[in-house]
Design an enzyme around this catalytic site. Structure first.
Site, short mmCIF file in Angstrom:
data_model
loop_
_atom_site.label_atom_id
_atom_site.label_comp_id
_atom_site.label_asym_id
_atom_site.label_seq_id
_atom_site.Cartn_x
_atom_site.Cartn_y
_atom_site.Cartn_z
N GLY A 7 3.54 1.75 -1.75
CA GLY A 7 4.25 1.87 -3.02
C GLY A 7 3.50 2.76 -4.00
O GLY A 7 2.43 3.29 -3.70
N LYS A 34 12.34 0.62 -11.64
CA LYS A 34 11.78 -0.73 -11.80
C LYS A 34 12.87 -1.77 -11.55
O LYS A 34 13.99 -1.65 -12.05
CB LYS A 34 11.20 -0.90 -13.21
CG LYS A 34 10.53 -2.27 -13.41
CD LYS A 34 9.63 -2.30 -14.64
CE LYS A 34 9.05 -3.67 -14.90
NZ LYS A 34 8.12 -4.14 -13.84
N THR A 69 1.72 -7.99 -8.85
CA THR A 69 3.18 -8.07 -8.67
C THR A 69 3.78 -8.95 -9.76
O THR A 69 3.26 -10.03 -10.05
CB THR A 69 3.48 -8.66 -7.28
OG1 THR A 69 2.82 -7.87 -6.31
CG2 THR A 69 4.98 -8.67 -7.00
N THR A 70 4.88 -8.47 -10.33
CA THR A 70 5.51 -9.23 -11.41
C THR A 70 6.77 -9.94 -10.89
O THR A 70 7.22 -9.70 -9.77
CB THR A 70 5.88 -8.30 -12.59
OG1 THR A 70 6.68 -7.22 -12.09
CG2 THR A 70 4.64 -7.75 -13.25
N GLY A 104 7.02 -8.00 -16.92
CA GLY A 104 6.08 -9.12 -17.02
C GLY A 104 5.23 -8.99 -18.28
O GLY A 104 4.87 -10.00 -18.90
N THR A 105 4.93 -7.76 -18.67
CA THR A 105 4.11 -7.54 -19.87
C THR A 105 4.86 -7.97 -21.13
O THR A 105 4.28 -8.58 -22.03
CB THR A 105 3.71 -6.06 -19.97
OG1 THR A 105 3.06 -5.70 -18.75
CG2 THR A 105 2.78 -5.80 -21.13
N HIS A 114 10.56 1.34 -19.10
CA HIS A 114 9.95 1.67 -17.80
C HIS A 114 10.83 2.66 -17.04
O HIS A 114 12.00 2.84 -17.36
CB HIS A 114 9.78 0.40 -16.95
CG HIS A 114 8.60 -0.43 -17.35
ND1 HIS A 114 8.67 -1.37 -18.36
CD2 HIS A 114 7.32 -0.46 -16.89
CE1 HIS A 114 7.48 -1.94 -18.51
NE2 HIS A 114 6.64 -1.41 -17.64
N HIS A 115 10.25 3.19 -15.97
CA HIS A 115 10.94 4.14 -15.10
C HIS A 115 12.22 3.52 -14.51
O HIS A 115 12.36 2.30 -14.42
CB HIS A 115 10.00 4.58 -13.96
CG HIS A 115 9.45 3.43 -13.17
ND1 HIS A 115 10.08 2.95 -12.05
CD2 HIS A 115 8.35 2.66 -13.35
CE1 HIS A 115 9.39 1.93 -11.56
NE2 HIS A 115 8.33 1.73 -12.33
N ALA A 173 0.80 -1.23 0.00
CA ALA A 173 0.00 0.00 0.00
C ALA A 173 0.83 1.28 0.00
O ALA A 173 0.34 2.33 -0.43
CB ALA A 173 -0.93 -0.01 1.21
N ASN A 230 -0.26 -7.27 -16.46
CA ASN A 230 -0.67 -5.92 -16.81
C ASN A 230 -2.20 -5.83 -16.77
O ASN A 230 -2.88 -6.61 -17.42
CB ASN A 230 -0.16 -5.57 -18.21
CG ASN A 230 -0.23 -4.09 -18.47
OD1 ASN A 230 -1.29 -3.48 -18.32
ND2 ASN A 230 0.88 -3.49 -18.86
P1 NAD Z 1 6.92 0.10 -5.52
O1 NAD Z 1 8.34 -0.31 -5.29
O2 NAD Z 1 6.60 1.56 -5.61
O3 NAD Z 1 5.97 -0.52 -4.39
C1 NAD Z 1 6.13 -1.80 -3.86
C2 NAD Z 1 5.65 -1.74 -2.43
O4 NAD Z 1 5.67 -3.09 -1.90
C3 NAD Z 1 6.55 -0.89 -1.53
O5 NAD Z 1 5.78 0.02 -0.76
C4 NAD Z 1 7.24 -1.91 -0.65
O6 NAD Z 1 7.57 -1.41 0.64
C5 NAD Z 1 6.17 -3.00 -0.58
N1 NAD Z 1 6.72 -4.29 -0.12
C6 NAD Z 1 7.92 -4.84 -0.40
N2 NAD Z 1 8.07 -5.99 0.26
C7 NAD Z 1 6.94 -6.17 0.99
C8 NAD Z 1 6.52 -7.16 1.93
N3 NAD Z 1 7.30 -8.20 2.24
N4 NAD Z 1 5.30 -7.04 2.48
C9 NAD Z 1 4.50 -5.98 2.17
N5 NAD Z 1 4.86 -4.98 1.32
C10 NAD Z 1 6.07 -5.09 0.75
O7 NAD Z 1 6.48 -0.67 -6.87
P2 NAD Z 1 5.25 -0.37 -7.83
O8 NAD Z 1 5.70 0.46 -8.99
O9 NAD Z 1 4.08 0.06 -7.03
O10 NAD Z 1 5.00 -1.84 -8.40
C11 NAD Z 1 4.68 -2.91 -7.52
C12 NAD Z 1 4.62 -4.21 -8.33
O11 NAD Z 1 3.55 -4.13 -9.26
C13 NAD Z 1 5.88 -4.51 -9.15
O12 NAD Z 1 6.07 -5.92 -9.17
C14 NAD Z 1 5.50 -4.01 -10.54
O13 NAD Z 1 6.23 -4.67 -11.56
C15 NAD Z 1 4.05 -4.41 -10.57
N6 NAD Z 1 3.20 -3.65 -11.49
C16 NAD Z 1 2.25 -4.37 -12.11
C17 NAD Z 1 1.34 -3.73 -12.92
C18 NAD Z 1 0.23 -4.55 -13.52
O14 NAD Z 1 -0.63 -3.99 -14.23
N7 NAD Z 1 0.20 -5.86 -13.25
C19 NAD Z 1 1.41 -2.35 -13.11
C20 NAD Z 1 2.40 -1.63 -12.44
C21 NAD Z 1 3.29 -2.29 -11.61
#
Ligand code: NAD
Length: 262
Positions: free
Chosen positions: A11, A154, A95-96, A160-161, A150-151, A9, A120
């Protein structure tokens, strides 16, 4: 009201999801979890909506009892931890780069609960997956290359996409992705192998996610692409999946199932 839990939450995606759930009429933010260092933070303040006395917690057994659906956008360790803490909750996983152990635990959870897993969640990318499959089938000899950007923060590469796009092409051509996909090229690699699919990962700035798939043949090239201008499409898609999942029978579903594209 569907009671939502959000893991990861604090992130980028997690904060966006919390803000959207808090502003929604049919969803209620029941729980939000992240790493222990964020525990106790006021979520309303964190996402810029003002103090609301809903405090961040951490994934622990029993933490999600009050949720109908849990949405996970964390990191692979976060998903693993979450799966060991869940009860009978439906689950949306964005999560990917999940490892084999987490994928197995997810499969086990899906035996008794409804789960959507998608690399995605944007509608556009899911339509792109269908288009790439169609193009790969109709142009069996065209060379496919996938470029993703990506940014700079990452962690996993390729995205993953990009992997899902390569899989869509491999499935359409009935070939094994482990024997077909290569990741970048360097040195004296020789001429391109027939049927090979190349994936290339670019990183920089604050790019939310861009994917292009090029199919090149003699004298022509087709380019299919998706360009996310913000993370809004991912958040909307994930919450659409959460609504779709509520009260759905147990099973592992894709975003293609959610959108009726299968
Ligand atoms: P981010 O790094 O901003 O956020 C990740 C969050 O997870 C952080 O707040 C971190 O503290 C938290 N976290 C890490 N380990 C944890 C644990 N053990 N328990 C609880 N929380 C924990 O990353 P983001 O940009 O928000 O992306 C998160 C994930 O989503 C990545 O894997 C990204 O590739 C994926 N993503 C997927 C899509 C999709 O459409 N499927 C889109 C964007 C991002």
């Amino acid at each position: 009201m569907i009671r939502i839990g959000i893991n990861g939450a604090a992130g980028r995606m997690g904060q966006l999801l919390c803000a959207r759930v808090l502003s929604s009429k049919d969803l209620q933010l029941a729980v939000a979890t992240d790493l222990p260092q964020f525990a106790g933070k006021d979520i309303g303040e964190m996402v810029g909506l003002g103090k609301n006395d809903i405090l961040l917690g951490q994934p622990e057994p029993g933490a999600y009892t009050n949720c109908d659906v849990v949405v996970d956008f964390s990191l692979p360790e976060g998903t693993k931890r979450l799966l060991s803490c869940l009860g009978a909750q439906a689950l949306v996983v964005g999560t990917t780069a999940l490892n084999e152990e987490s994928a197995k635990a997810l499969g086990q959870h899906a035996q008794e609960n409804a789960v959507v897993l998608a690399a995605n969640f944007s509608t556009g990318v899911n339509v792109l997956l269908s288009l790439v499959g169609q193009a790969a089938r109709l142009l069996p000899d065209h060379d496919i290359e996938i470029v993703e950007m990506h940014h700079s923060r990452k962690r996993d590469a390729p995205s993953g996409t990009a992997l899902a796009l390569a899989n869509a092409a491999c499935e359409a051509r009935n070939v094994d992705s482990s024997e077909t996909v290569i990741y970048g090229r360097v040195g004296d690699v020789g001429p391109r192998k027939k049927g090979e699919i190349g994936i290339h990962a670019l990183r920089g700035g604050d790019i939310a996610g861009e994917h292009s798939v090029t199919l090149s043949g003699p004298g022509e090239r087709i380019e299919l692409g998706h360009f996310a201008t913000s993370r809004a499409a991912f958040a909307e898609g994930a919450l659409h999946a959460a609504r779709w999942l509520n009260n759905r029978p147990a099973g592992l579903y894709s975003m293609q199932d959610v959108l009726g594209l299968n």
